[in-house]
Design an enzyme around this catalytic site. Sequence first.
Site: not given
Ligand code: AMP
Length: 344
Positions: A124, A207, A210
């Site tokens: 990041k 991955k 968002k």
């Molecule tokens: P974040 O959107 O980065 O705050 O992630 C929130 C939760 O969603 C965390 O537990 C991440 O590990 C999970 N997560 C986010 N993107 C993915 C993805 N592409 N596959 C699996 N888990 C995800």
Amino acid sequence: MTEGVQTSPAFTKRVFSGIQPTGHLTLGNYLGALKRFAEVQEQDYETIFCIVDQHAITATLQDPAALARATRELTAGFIASGIDPEKSVLFNQSQVAEHAQLAWIFNCVARMGWMQRMTQWKDKAGKNSQNASLGLFAYPALMAADILVYHATHVPVGEDQKQHVELTRDIATKFNHDYGVDFFPIAEPVIEGAATRVMSLRDGSKKMSKSDPSDMSRINMTDDADTIASKIRKARTDPDALPSEAKGLEDRAEARNLVNIYAALSDQSVEDVLRDVGGKQFSEFKPMLSDLAVAKLSPISTEMARLMEHQDEIDTILRKGAEQARAIAAPILSRTYEIIGMVR
Ligand code: AMP
Ligand code: TRP
């Protein structure tokens, strides 16, 4: 969840996890996080789920109205995915000051070298790390505080967060060792299921996120049926038919991703899915996947939209959750201060 916790039996089995209110929820968040949170809520654990708004301002400046909206939309996403505020504590981080208070202590426990090794920091901050915020660098210490201020023992997350939970264990271990106490549990990351890493629909090596500039790379929880179908139809694949065994997916990242998504959405193992669909072409499999995705996701997005029209109810839920959270966190923080020698 599988057992194998290294914490002493004195700690209550308690789950903590958090999601950042930035942008819209994706299918990755649902399969990697929300769906599993709803499952663990029904098991033998106390469950605490947090909308981590203080993490959300570490990477970039968030438009204030967008941050508030994303916080409420994420709350709606939790509830629509089955998190029941009567069974789980559900709140936003900034309403419970104990997170930031314990994070300060952990800033003094964690070492610069530990933080510099975090792959998410490296990704990041990139080459421009001199211009990254201090908060982005310290973020894993805040995450450790999120978990440990509740003495949580289990942390369900996606694969990408494993390193941060390991750092949380290092911080707990060092604190316990430095002060000669057995105070903080050594929390376990729980990374299970067919979809702990849902990949981009455009690039099987990235991955689903968002923050990907291409909206076609992800399925948003707020996408309607036509959008979901069109994104799956256009998802990148290879020309071969599907294999009948998981081994046949090894070098086929895009195919593997779609099969993983199908397995996770239908609560089946990859092997079971391939037993049914092995030999089929993508032209046949993709419509199956999109029907399944629409069937599973549209009730959730409908419920989210309904909840978003009742902002007061959402805010009341968050305030009540914050009160419950504070009741657990305050005595743990107090005890931490005493251990350190801060006069109460
Ligand atoms: P974040 O959107 O980065 O705050 O992630 C929130 C939760 O969603 C965390 O537990 C991440 O590990 C999970 N997560 C986010 N993107 C993915 C993805 N592409 N596959 C699996 N888990 C995800
Ligand atoms: N860092 C996590 C993410 O970006 C969110 C998060 C913050 C979290 N605090 C946490 C996850 C505590 C689990 C436990 O996805």
